[in-house]
Motif scaffolding. Structure first.
Motif, PDB file in Angstrom:
ATOM      1  N   ILE A 129      11.356   6.808  30.198  1.00 26.50           N
ATOM      2  CA  ILE A 129       9.973   6.950  29.804  1.00 26.50           C
ATOM      3  C   ILE A 129       9.048   7.705  30.705  1.00 26.50           C
ATOM      4  O   ILE A 129       8.855   7.506  31.805  1.00 26.50           O
ATOM      5  CB  ILE A 129       9.327   5.441  29.626  1.00 26.50           C
ATOM      6  N   ASP A 130       8.396   8.564  30.144  1.00 28.58           N
ATOM      7  CA  ASP A 130       7.344   9.544  30.933  1.00 28.58           C
ATOM      8  C   ASP A 130       5.926   8.780  30.314  1.00 28.58           C
ATOM      9  O   ASP A 130       5.665   9.068  29.041  1.00 28.58           O
ATOM     10  CB  ASP A 130       7.631  10.788  30.280  1.00 28.58           C
ATOM     11  N   PRO A 131       5.243   8.485  31.249  1.00 38.11           N
ATOM     12  CA  PRO A 131       3.999   7.646  30.749  1.00 38.11           C
ATOM     13  C   PRO A 131       3.014   8.721  30.363  1.00 38.11           C
ATOM     14  O   PRO A 131       1.941   8.172  29.657  1.00 38.11           O
ATOM     15  CB  PRO A 131       3.609   7.138  32.354  1.00 38.11           C
ATOM     16  N   SER A 132       3.023  10.005  30.794  1.00 40.83           N
ATOM     17  CA  SER A 132       2.131  10.785  30.227  1.00 40.83           C
ATOM     18  C   SER A 132       2.416  11.401  28.721  1.00 40.83           C
ATOM     19  O   SER A 132       1.525  12.227  28.341  1.00 40.83           O
ATOM     20  CB  SER A 132       2.141  12.098  31.168  1.00 40.83           C
ATOM     21  N   ARG A 133       3.413  10.938  28.265  1.00 40.32           N
ATOM     22  CA  ARG A 133       4.059  11.570  26.900  1.00 40.32           C
ATOM     23  C   ARG A 133       3.466  10.484  25.910  1.00 40.32           C
ATOM     24  O   ARG A 133       3.668   9.306  26.060  1.00 40.32           O
ATOM     25  CB  ARG A 133       5.440  11.586  27.042  1.00 40.32           C
ATOM     26  N   SER A 134       3.072  11.008  24.744  1.00 38.63           N
ATOM     27  CA  SER A 134       2.946  10.213  23.551  1.00 38.63           C
ATOM     28  C   SER A 134       4.091   9.992  22.635  1.00 38.63           C
ATOM     29  O   SER A 134       4.322  11.134  22.043  1.00 38.63           O
ATOM     30  CB  SER A 134       1.532  10.885  22.849  1.00 38.63           C
ATOM     31  N   TYR A 135       4.594   8.885  22.587  1.00 38.04           N
ATOM     32  CA  TYR A 135       5.949   8.848  21.777  1.00 38.04           C
ATOM     33  C   TYR A 135       5.453   8.437  20.358  1.00 38.04           C
ATOM     34  O   TYR A 135       4.295   7.918  20.164  1.00 38.04           O
ATOM     35  CB  TYR A 135       6.722   7.964  22.457  1.00 38.04           C
ATOM     36  N   ALA A 136       6.352   8.732  19.594  1.00 37.15           N
ATOM     37  CA  ALA A 136       6.341   8.361  18.223  1.00 37.15           C
ATOM     38  C   ALA A 136       6.646   6.690  18.067  1.00 37.15           C
ATOM     39  O   ALA A 136       7.241   6.279  18.884  1.00 37.15           O
ATOM     40  CB  ALA A 136       6.925   9.155  17.165  1.00 37.15           C
ATOM     41  N   ASP A 137       6.366   6.288  16.681  1.00 39.94           N
ATOM     42  CA  ASP A 137       6.750   4.976  16.430  1.00 39.94           C
ATOM     43  C   ASP A 137       8.480   4.755  16.349  1.00 39.94           C
ATOM     44  O   ASP A 137       9.223   5.629  16.405  1.00 39.94           O
ATOM     45  CB  ASP A 137       6.238   4.312  15.245  1.00 39.94           C
ATOM     46  N   CYS A 138       8.822   3.494  16.411  1.00 36.82           N
ATOM     47  CA  CYS A 138      10.093   2.865  16.670  1.00 36.82           C
ATOM     48  C   CYS A 138      11.055   3.532  15.292  1.00 36.82           C
ATOM     49  O   CYS A 138      12.116   3.172  15.524  1.00 36.82           O
ATOM     50  CB  CYS A 138      10.294   1.650  16.874  1.00 36.82           C
ATOM     51  N   THR A 139      10.512   4.017  14.270  1.00 40.91           N
ATOM     52  CA  THR A 139      11.368   4.448  13.164  1.00 40.91           C
ATOM     53  C   THR A 139      11.573   5.929  13.187  1.00 40.91           C
ATOM     54  O   THR A 139      12.198   6.489  12.480  1.00 40.91           O
ATOM     55  CB  THR A 139      10.650   3.891  11.770  1.00 40.91           C
ATOM     56  N   ALA A 140      10.852   6.669  14.178  1.00 41.29           N
ATOM     57  CA  ALA A 140      11.104   8.072  14.205  1.00 41.29           C
ATOM     58  C   ALA A 140      12.449   8.330  14.743  1.00 41.29           C
ATOM     59  O   ALA A 140      13.261   7.445  15.278  1.00 41.29           O
ATOM     60  CB  ALA A 140       9.996   8.497  15.029  1.00 41.29           C
ATOM     61  N   PRO A 141      12.816   9.768  14.467  1.00 41.31           N
ATOM     62  CA  PRO A 141      14.146  10.221  15.126  1.00 41.31           C
ATOM     63  C   PRO A 141      14.215   9.912  16.555  1.00 41.31           C
ATOM     64  O   PRO A 141      13.163   9.813  17.307  1.00 41.31           O
ATOM     65  CB  PRO A 141      14.080  11.581  14.887  1.00 41.31           C
ATOM     66  N   VAL A 142      15.318   9.823  17.025  1.00 46.53           N
ATOM     67  CA  VAL A 142      15.685   9.349  18.393  1.00 46.53           C
ATOM     68  C   VAL A 142      14.900   9.978  19.404  1.00 46.53           C
ATOM     69  O   VAL A 142      14.343   9.563  20.570  1.00 46.53           O
ATOM     70  CB  VAL A 142      17.064   9.001  18.627  1.00 46.53           C
ATOM     71  N   ALA A 143      14.789  11.398  19.407  1.00 47.35           N
ATOM     72  CA  ALA A 143      14.180  12.227  20.222  1.00 47.35           C
ATOM     73  C   ALA A 143      12.937  12.091  20.292  1.00 47.35           C
ATOM     74  O   ALA A 143      12.222  12.362  21.339  1.00 47.35           O
ATOM     75  CB  ALA A 143      14.534  13.748  19.867  1.00 47.35           C
ATOM     76  N   ALA A 144      12.123  11.608  19.464  1.00 51.12           N
ATOM     77  CA  ALA A 144      10.726  11.514  19.463  1.00 51.12           C
ATOM     78  C   ALA A 144      10.291   9.992  19.957  1.00 51.12           C
ATOM     79  O   ALA A 144       9.271   9.956  20.133  1.00 51.12           O
ATOM     80  CB  ALA A 144      10.212  11.556  18.033  1.00 51.12           C
ATOM     81  N   ARG A 145      11.155   9.048  19.746  1.00 50.77           N
ATOM     82  CA  ARG A 145      10.549   7.842  20.151  1.00 50.77           C
ATOM     83  C   ARG A 145      10.958   7.479  21.631  1.00 50.77           C
ATOM     84  O   ARG A 145      11.724   8.075  22.308  1.00 50.77           O
ATOM     85  CB  ARG A 145      11.198   6.599  19.219  1.00 50.77           C
ATOM     86  N   LEU A 146      10.430   6.295  22.314  1.00 57.68           N
ATOM     87  CA  LEU A 146      10.790   5.720  23.442  1.00 57.68           C
ATOM     88  C   LEU A 146      12.359   5.666  23.650  1.00 57.68           C
ATOM     89  O   LEU A 146      13.066   5.266  23.218  1.00 57.68           O
ATOM     90  CB  LEU A 146      10.261   4.370  23.679  1.00 57.68           C
ATOM     91  N   PRO A 147      12.684   6.553  24.955  1.00 63.80           N
ATOM     92  CA  PRO A 147      14.032   6.587  25.098  1.00 63.80           C
ATOM     93  C   PRO A 147      14.542   5.119  25.904  1.00 63.80           C
ATOM     94  O   PRO A 147      13.711   4.383  26.267  1.00 63.80           O
ATOM     95  CB  PRO A 147      14.279   7.592  26.494  1.00 63.80           C
ATOM     96  N   GLU A 148      15.807   4.829  25.163  1.00 63.81           N
ATOM     97  CA  GLU A 148      16.305   3.463  25.456  1.00 63.81           C
ATOM     98  C   GLU A 148      17.855   3.509  26.150  1.00 63.81           C
ATOM     99  O   GLU A 148      18.594   2.601  26.395  1.00 63.81           O
ATOM    100  CB  GLU A 148      16.442   2.633  24.277  1.00 63.81           C
ATOM    101  N   GLY A 149      18.317   5.060  26.262  1.00 63.95           N
ATOM    102  CA  GLY A 149      19.583   4.753  27.192  1.00 63.95           C
ATOM    103  C   GLY A 149      20.787   4.377  26.337  1.00 63.95           C
ATOM    104  O   GLY A 149      21.623   3.708  27.026  1.00 63.95           O
ATOM    105  N   SER A 150      20.767   4.219  25.096  1.00 65.42           N
ATOM    106  CA  SER A 150      21.750   3.804  24.251  1.00 65.42           C
ATOM    107  C   SER A 150      22.174   4.639  22.953  1.00 65.42           C
ATOM    108  O   SER A 150      21.507   5.591  22.766  1.00 65.42           O
ATOM    109  CB  SER A 150      21.221   2.384  23.722  1.00 65.42           C
ATOM    110  N   VAL A 151      22.916   4.165  22.180  1.00 66.07           N
ATOM    111  CA  VAL A 151      23.295   5.002  21.117  1.00 66.07           C
ATOM    112  C   VAL A 151      22.158   4.850  20.118  1.00 66.07           C
ATOM    113  O   VAL A 151      21.430   3.959  20.115  1.00 66.07           O
ATOM    114  CB  VAL A 151      24.588   4.354  20.539  1.00 66.07           C
ATOM    115  N   ASP A 152      22.110   5.920  19.100  1.00 66.78           N
ATOM    116  CA  ASP A 152      21.261   5.690  18.082  1.00 66.78           C
ATOM    117  C   ASP A 152      21.573   4.808  17.007  1.00 66.78           C
ATOM    118  O   ASP A 152      22.027   5.018  15.974  1.00 66.78           O
ATOM    119  CB  ASP A 152      20.705   7.290  17.688  1.00 66.78           C
ATOM    120  N   MET A 153      20.838   3.670  16.929  1.00 66.27           N
ATOM    121  CA  MET A 153      20.968   2.947  15.796  1.00 66.27           C
ATOM    122  C   MET A 153      19.844   2.980  14.800  1.00 66.27           C
ATOM    123  O   MET A 153      19.887   2.182  13.895  1.00 66.27           O
ATOM    124  CB  MET A 153      20.833   1.245  16.436  1.00 66.27           C
TER     125      MET A 153
END
Length: 252
Positions: free
Chosen positions: A161-185
């Motif tokens: 997670i980059d604290p300076s970045r504004s991430y999209a919500d949890c339904t967005a494509p995986v590249a736009a939302r908070l990274p979780e280090g897991s497969v794209d569910m």
């Protein structure tokens, strides 16, 4: 005689202290790391990286604590997944009862922030309790419920997670939302949206396949998925009373 008695008392004190350390968890509970250290852990409620935005009450350490039977069955799942270059990743395990009440208080505090919206893009936080996304009593508090996902061990899981970045919500494509280090569910963890329902029709075929793979692997060891949360599983019959002991750092 006196010195022998003093030594005996000292030995008894050492034994008592050792026993207290060994019994730091209630009977039947274990640290998952002691059952299978290969299972990845990212206990989100022990960090600010969750829908509340801070560690929850009772989470004194990022450790997965479960009933022993649950831990042994998770180990069996992990052994099967290892042959496919996959791993389980735990987001939440035993949850102190005080943490569930903390969630309820958060939902009723009258404040809605941009960070909240990452996890609740369409549902007001005041509705989460009524709709069953949070509860004052949780199966997690029995030690028999889990939140988890899959990790592809061949993939690059290094994103943080980059604290300076504004991430999209949890339904967005995986590249736009908070990274979780897991497969794209198809959604992030703890996403209170219909897209987070296990059988959601709005996700891609690949995302659906990953969900089915997780559900099937867990089902082979008796775990049951909760239909509104692809990440939530429980083991019928392994629960019992709810507990409120805090999660403390594991002693080596």
């Amino acid at each position: 005689m006196r010195s022998i008695r003093t030594i005996s008392i000292a030995l008894l004190a050492i034994i008592a202290i050792s026993t207290a350390h060994a019994q730091s968890l209630p009977g039947g509970f274990v640290y998952l790391r002691d059952i299978d250290p290969t299972i990845i852990q990212d206990i989100r409620y022990a960090t600010p990286n969750n829908f509340v935005g801070r560690p929850l009450a009772g989470y004194g350490a990022g450790e997965c604590v479960v009933k022993r039977e649950v831990g042994l069955r998770l180990k069996a799942v992990q052994q099967e997944l290892a042959t496919q270059n996959l791993s389980l990743k735990m987001f939440d395990c035993y949850r102190p009862a005080r943490a569930s009440l903390d969630m309820v208080r958060w939902s009723q505090n009258g404040h809605e922030t941009a960070a909240d919206r990452r996890y609740n893009p369409k549902i007001p936080k005041t509705e989460l309790f009524r709709l069953g996304y949070i509860a004052s009593r949780s199966q997690h508090s029995t030690g028999a419920a889990l939140d988890l996902t899959l990790v592809d061990l061949k993939a690059d899981n290094s994103a943080r997670i980059d604290p300076s970045r504004s991430y999209a919500d949890c339904t967005a494509p995986v590249a736009a939302r908070l990274p979780e280090g897991s497969v794209d569910m198809g959604t992030g963890y703890d996403c209170t949206d219909e897209k987070g329902h296990t059988a959601a029709p709005s996700i891609s075929p690949d995302q659906r396949a990953w969900r089915r793979r997780l559900v099937a692997a867990m089902a082979r060891q008796g775990f049951v998925n909760y239909s509104k949360e692809w990440w939530h599983f429980s083991l019928p019959g392994a629960g019992g009373a709810a507990y409120d002991f805090p999660i403390q750092p594991r002693r080596n």
